[in-house]
Design an enzyme around this catalytic site. Structure first.
Site, PDB file in Angstrom:
ATOM      1  N   LYS A 260       5.596  -2.640  -3.998  1.00 56.87           N
ATOM      2  CA  LYS A 260       5.578  -3.083  -2.804  1.00 56.87           C
ATOM      3  C   LYS A 260       5.629  -4.615  -2.768  1.00 56.87           C
ATOM      4  O   LYS A 260       4.769  -5.038  -3.317  1.00 56.87           O
ATOM      5  CB  LYS A 260       4.341  -2.422  -1.886  1.00 56.87           C
ATOM      6  CG  LYS A 260       4.614  -2.162  -0.395  1.00 56.87           C
ATOM      7  CD  LYS A 260       3.527  -1.434   0.105  1.00 56.87           C
ATOM      8  CE  LYS A 260       3.706  -1.540   1.259  1.00 56.87           C
ATOM      9  NZ  LYS A 260       2.064  -1.159   2.117  1.00 56.87           N
TER      10      LYS A 260
HETATM   11  C1  E4P Z   1       2.096   0.464   5.155  1.00 58.67           C
HETATM   12  O1  E4P Z   1       2.872   0.396   4.288  1.00 58.67           O
HETATM   13  C2  E4P Z   1       1.609  -0.744   5.769  1.00 58.67           C
HETATM   14  O2  E4P Z   1       0.672  -1.598   4.900  1.00 58.67           O
HETATM   15  C3  E4P Z   1       0.667  -0.050   6.708  1.00 58.67           C
HETATM   16  O3  E4P Z   1       1.373   1.010   7.712  1.00 58.67           O
HETATM   17  C4  E4P Z   1       0.047  -1.283   7.779  1.00 58.67           C
HETATM   18  O4  E4P Z   1      -0.607  -0.704   8.921  1.00 58.67           O
HETATM   19  P1  E4P Z   1      -1.389  -1.603   9.794  1.00 58.67           P
HETATM   20  O5  E4P Z   1      -0.649  -2.529  10.300  1.00 58.67           O
HETATM   21  O6  E4P Z   1      -2.074  -0.407  10.675  1.00 58.67           O
HETATM   22  O7  E4P Z   1      -2.405  -2.298   8.974  1.00 58.67           O
END
Ligand code: E4P
Length: 212
Positions: free
Chosen positions: A82
């Site tokens: 990521k």
């Molecule tokens: C997933 O890849 C993301 O990091 C996650 O969905 C972020 O979620 P949030 O905006 O609730 O922190």
């Protein structure tokens, strides 16, 4: 549509493994979980699911990010690296993607960022719908725009709807034809936990007990 669980909790992955294709994590989530050896948990998660497990780099400069990305891939062959939708992150994406590494371009808040992620060969791009909604924008409109752009130009990068806050986000993502979504466990639970199903089942059981 692929469904990923947005968690670093091994028990949650084990509980919901029949419904999910993979898992996504992020640094804040790992810190919040209090895990001492997070790599060991990631490894266990990778053994529970057959699909991608996204693990994010912490560095923000090209060389460090690339090295970190390479190290992350060593955890398991299911790993998807990521990377942030930044100048350096996109370049690392191009480098890793060209050597066959699965990538997830995160923190995407505009169609232009998604376009560049696709051009750099990203496997997934993650528009953060909830965080856009939080500041008064319409997160799902961004998803719709990205899907349109990818369809028009034939990009293979999959749109991974992230920062999901409610059941409506899941339904809208499916209706728009998003390639993937990542959901926290409480939202996944809402997908099958309907109050009328629970009530109906209670009534069926009650009636059945009355039979002569
Ligand atoms: C997933 O890849 C993301 O990091 C996650 O969905 C972020 O979620 P949030 O905006 O609730 O922190």
């Amino acid at each position: 549509m692929e469904i990923f669980l947005d968690t670093v909790n091994v028990s949650e992955v084990s509980l919901y493994r029949d419904f999910i294709d993979g898992v996504t994590t992020n640094p804040s989530m790992i810190v919040k979980s209090g895990l001492v050896d997070y790599k060991a948990s990631i490894k266990k998660i990778c053994q529970l699911v057959s699909g991608p497990v996204s693990v994010e780099v912490i560095s923000d400069k090209y060389d460090d990010m690339l090295e970190e990305g390479k190290q992350i891939t060593k955890i398991h062959n299911n790993i998807c690296v990521k990377l942030p939708c930044t100048f350096d992150g996109l370049q690392v994406c191009k480098k890793l993607s060209s050597s066959g590494v699965s990538t997830n371009l995160t923190l995407c808040f505009s169609p232009a960022q998604a376009l560049l992620a696709a051009k750099c060969g990203a496997t997934y791009v993650s528009p953060f719908v909830g965080r856009l909604d939080d500041i008064g924008h319409d997160g799902m409109s961004l998803v719709e725009e990205i899907i349109d752009i990818f369809e028009v130009h034939g990009y293979e990068t999959r749109v991974l709807v992230a920062s999901v806050r409610n059941l409506q986000h899941v339904i809208q993502a499916a209706m728009l034809g998003a390639g993937a979504i990542t959901v926290p466990s409480q939202i996944l639970k809402q997908c099958f936990d309907h109050p009328l199903t629970i009530k109906g089942l209670e009534n069926f059981t009650k009636d059945w007990k009355k039979r002569k």
